[in-house]
Scaffold this motif. Structure first.
Motif, PDB file in Angstrom:
ATOM      1  N   GLU A  23       0.822  -1.244   0.064  1.00 38.61           N
ATOM      2  CA  GLU A  23       0.036  -0.036  -0.295  1.00 38.61           C
ATOM      3  C   GLU A  23       0.939   1.265  -0.178  1.00 38.61           C
ATOM      4  N   VAL A  24       2.042   1.218   0.544  1.00 39.60           N
ATOM      5  CA  VAL A  24       2.970   2.385   0.518  1.00 39.60           C
ATOM      6  C   VAL A  24       3.356   2.947  -1.020  1.00 39.60           C
ATOM      7  N   PHE A  25       3.390   1.792  -1.921  1.00 35.33           N
ATOM      8  CA  PHE A  25       3.543   2.378  -3.210  1.00 35.33           C
ATOM      9  C   PHE A  25       2.482   3.033  -4.069  1.00 35.33           C
ATOM     10  N   VAL A 115       8.128   5.238 -10.700  1.00 37.08           N
ATOM     11  CA  VAL A 115       8.778   4.098 -10.890  1.00 37.08           C
ATOM     12  C   VAL A 115       9.525   3.920  -9.649  1.00 37.08           C
ATOM     13  N   ALA A 116       9.395   2.815  -8.856  1.00 36.58           N
ATOM     14  CA  ALA A 116      10.319   2.134  -7.865  1.00 36.58           C
ATOM     15  C   ALA A 116      11.151   1.264  -8.190  1.00 36.58           C
ATOM     16  N   HIS A 175       5.985   9.131   7.465  1.00 34.48           N
ATOM     17  CA  HIS A 175       4.792  10.022   7.254  1.00 34.48           C
ATOM     18  C   HIS A 175       3.618   9.177   6.688  1.00 34.48           C
ATOM     19  N   HIS A 176       3.892   7.911   6.428  1.00 35.36           N
ATOM     20  CA  HIS A 176       2.923   6.899   6.137  1.00 35.36           C
ATOM     21  C   HIS A 176       2.292   6.108   7.550  1.00 35.36           C
ATOM     22  N   GLY A 177       2.822   6.205   8.570  1.00 32.36           N
ATOM     23  CA  GLY A 177       2.712   5.387   9.733  1.00 32.36           C
ATOM     24  C   GLY A 177       2.622   4.012   9.261  1.00 32.36           C
ATOM     25  N   LEU A 178       3.566   3.488   8.501  1.00 33.82           N
ATOM     26  CA  LEU A 178       3.446   2.005   8.173  1.00 33.82           C
ATOM     27  C   LEU A 178       4.813   1.610   8.430  1.00 33.82           C
ATOM     28  N   PRO A 179       4.907   0.238   8.724  1.00 33.57           N
ATOM     29  CA  PRO A 179       5.905  -0.253   9.256  1.00 33.57           C
ATOM     30  C   PRO A 179       7.154  -0.087   7.982  1.00 33.57           C
ATOM     31  N   HIS A 180       8.279   0.091   8.553  1.00 34.40           N
ATOM     32  CA  HIS A 180       9.403   0.068   7.510  1.00 34.40           C
ATOM     33  C   HIS A 180      10.405  -0.506   7.741  1.00 34.40           C
TER      34      HIS A 180
END
Length: 180
Positions: A23-25, A115-116, A175-180
């Protein structure tokens, strides 16, 4: 762009590729993923993609355009993996050279910012992606169980050298509050 900026990934993942929350992407408006193969999708010297990586890869390919992008000159090896997922690929890419990656961007018909590039190496994957303005993700080398492998001394050495050259190797996506 200075050397620190060239070597600093946009995102340093704490785990292997299968630990990346997809979902980060989407949140970053990424439309395609360019994936390194050896040590990113496959453990070193292995032909078998770990089950957790297979699950992640299948989810990813239904949401994004994918391209396998490997420095491995063994075209048959990379082609076999790509064909298993019906994906386009580049073997013998010569990262961090820009030319082969420019061809991929042209094929994708996307601007670099959408693109990542995901890989396990600073001086090939991150450097190649940063040279063209892609969103770069540095993951840990994957082990046969899909978990991060501790055996990749080259990756650890590259991260250490990049730190000495001023690159941060600890940036997640707070800033996404998601695990990294």
């Amino acid at each position: 762009m200075n050397l620190r900026e060239l070597l600093e990934p946009n995102w340093v993942a704490k785990g292997s590729v299968c630990d990346l929350p997809l979902e980060v992407f989407a949140d970053l408006n990424i439309k395609a993923l360019v994936l390194d193969v050896d040590c990113t999708l496959l453990p070193q010297h292995s032909q078998e993609i770990p089950a957790d990586v297979l699950v992640w890869l299948n989810k990813a390919r239904h949401q994004w355009r994918l391209h396998l992008f490997s420095n491995n000159p063994n075209r048959r090896r990379i082609e076999a993996i790509a064909n298993a997922f019906d994906l386009p690929f580049t073997a013998g890419a010569g990262k961090p050279r820009r030319g082969p990656l420019r061809l991929v961007l042209n094929q994708l018909k996307l601007p670099a910012a959408q693109v990542a590039l995901i890989g396990d190496r600073v001086f090939t994957d991150v450097l190649a992606g940063n040279r063209l303005g892609l969103f770069t993700v540095l993951v840990h080398a994957v082990g046969s169980d899909g978990k991060p492998s501790n055996k990749n001394t080259l990756q650890r050495s590259e991260r250490t050298l990049a730190r000495w050259l001023g690159a941060r190797m600890d940036q997640g996506l707070p800033h996404h509050g998601l695990p990294h």
